[in-house]
Design a protein around this motif. Structure first.
Motif: not given
Length: 508
Positions: A144-151, A171-173, A193-195, A227-232
């Motif tokens: 994926d191009d971008y991933a985000v997690g918990k703040t 979530r994935r892709s 994110m991918r550079a 993009i992907s998201t994670t609960t971590k």
């Protein structure tokens, strides 16, 4: 402490900054992740910030860390030189003069970065020890191009989670625009994110004091296919005692409005896919130009309210270029009411509505034709998207059974009842729910599972549309208690009229 010598590179190569001598800037081996931190007078937390990178489970051999000092006049410079002398993967850059914006240092960091992935870390925040490994592994696995997690936002009175749409589920892709509110909470935290996304599309931070990250991440998301998201947990956002030094708090509301206006023009001048552009503009119109704009304490106190109205008129002029009614995209009916009052020049009513909304923590809600409305001034009914009302509760052996009714627009998207610590949002547990044909919900909560939570006071929410939450209104003040395995569970009415939980550990 002896200062480390600074190597000033030729003006033709690098303009306006120097790099600490001895840094392997021209002969570096590419790393998996480049971490970029702008620094300005950050001596109080800077060591904690840097240490959170050096101890990452990903391994420092897989990380290059670029810290760009924007003309600090405290001890930040000495701290940076100390770390760069001890860690070859830490690259320290000094701007020749203060830029006044985090955009400039971040852009320099991206210019120098050679990692496969890029992430940002502010100089008073810190990373969770496995944060970089978590995001990098997702990107490596998915492509994926971008991933985000918990703040986790850290305040003096406890920890909360912000930007929950980014971390409410795995979530994935997925397509970015498939996530509600994806263009909200566009700060740099907990994102990787991918550079190539940045370089190939020539995405830069605009050099503004405010909203620079908003524009940057809108562009990144617009160019990201999946993009992907994670609960971590990934990132700790420090808001404990640094409010005075934060640049956004040194920017007044009118300056912020001007920056938002620049972002609006930028979005309109790009040929984005229409649905993405609608989502971007809705965030800028509804959230930035109405909800956040009028909710400031300054608006309530100032006698210069016409200045606010003038700035909003400037913003609304841009909507004439649209081929749809932008207010129909608003997510909160209250914001639509505020806009209508403004459009009809009912400024006193607008001011009273804003004041009432902030002052009245427990608002009267009535149900009309199966839909919830809050009542303002006895006769103005404003739609509420979702509302839940307590019906009954009790204990059955070691199970707590809660029944309530739900009214609103999203009954088919109910997901769970969430129980979350009011002081530390990382302490939470959830139980799935489904409404019957009449909008009634019964949830059974196993008290054995609740014993995994530490003693504290907990809020209880009904969650829908992945991450949106409402409280469950409890009209009566009675309490129910149950003792099990040295744990006492008390379900009660909170000061705001909602159902809450207190867990206490009894002495053996």
């Amino acid at each position: 402490m002896m200062r480390k010598r600074i190597l000033k590179l030729p003006k033709s190569s690098h303009t306006g900054y120097t790099i600490a001598a001895g840094q392997p800037i021209n002969n570096r081996q590419p790393k998996l992740v480049s971490v970029i931190t702008p620094v300005f007078n950050a001596e109080k937390y800077l060591r904690k910030t840097i240490d959170s990178v050096t101890v990452q489970s990903l391994g420092l051999d897989n990380i290059e860390y670029l810290l760009i000092d924007d003309g600090s006049n405290d001890s930040s410079r000495d701290i940076l030189l100390d770390y760069s002398s001890r860690f070859p993967n830490i690259i320290v850059v000094f701007l020749e003069k203060n830029s006044g914006t985090p955009g400039r240092p971040r852009n320099i960091g991206m210019e120098l970065a050679i990692g496969k992935y890029i992430t940002f870390l502010d100089a008073d925040d810190w990373l969770e020890p496995k944060g970089l490994e978590t995001l990098a592994a997702i990107l490596e696995d998915t492509g994926d191009d971008y991933a985000v997690g918990k703040t986790i936002q850290v305040k003096a009175n406890g920890n909360t989670i912000i930007g929950e749409h980014e971390s409410c589920k795995e979530r994935r892709s997925v397509c970015p625009s498939s996530i509600p509110h994806v263009f909200h909470h566009l700060g740099p935290r907990a994102k990787m994110m991918r550079a190539d996304i940045v370089r190939d599309n020539q995405i830069l931070f605009p050099e503004m004091k405010f909203a620079e990250d908003k524009q940057f991440f809108m562009e990144v998301l617009a160019h990201s296919t999946k993009i992907s998201t994670t609960t971590k947990p990934i990132y700790f956002l420090n808001r404990s005692d640094n409010q005075e030094t934060r640049l956004t708090n040194q920017t007044n509301i009118i300056q912020k409005a001007n920056c938002n206006l620049k972002v609006i023009h930028h979005v309109m001048n790009n040929n984005w896919e229409k649905n993405k552009q609608k989502m971007m503009l809705n965030r800028l119109y509804e959230f930035d130009s109405i909800s956040r704009f009028f909710s400031t304490p300054h608006f309530q106190k100032t006698k210069l309210k016409p200045v606010y109205y003038y700035k909003l008129k400037q913003v609304l002029k841009t909507t004439k270029q649209l081929d749809y009614e932008f207010s129909e995209e608003f997510l909160q009916p209250l914001n639509k009411t505020v806009y209508q009052l403004f459009r009809n020049k009912k400024y006193r009513d607008l001011e009273n509505l804003i004041a009432w909304n902030q002052k009245e923590k427990v608002k009267e809600v009535t149900i009309k034709d199966g839909l919830p409305y809050m009542i303002f001034n006895d006769d103005t009914h404003i739609r509420v998207p979702m509302h839940a009302i307590f019906l009954d509760d009790g204990f059955f052996q070691d199970t707590y059974r809660l029944t309530f009714s739900v009214f609103g627009d999203y009954l088919n998207s109910l997901s769970d009842v969430l129980i979350r610590d009011t002081k530390n949002a990382l302490n939470e547990i959830s139980f799935p729910v489904v409404a019957d044909g009449n909008g009634n919900v019964t949830v059974e909560i196993d008290l054995v599972l609740l014993t995994s939570l530490p003693p504290s006071t907990y809020s209880i929410f009904l969650r829908y549309r992945d991450y949106l939450k409402i409280n469950i209104r409890k009209p009566a003040s009675d309490r129910v208690r149950h003792l099990m395995n040295q744990h006492q569970f008390t379900f009660f009415q909170t000061v705001y009229g909602n159902i809450g939980l207190k867990i206490e550990k009894q002495q053996e």
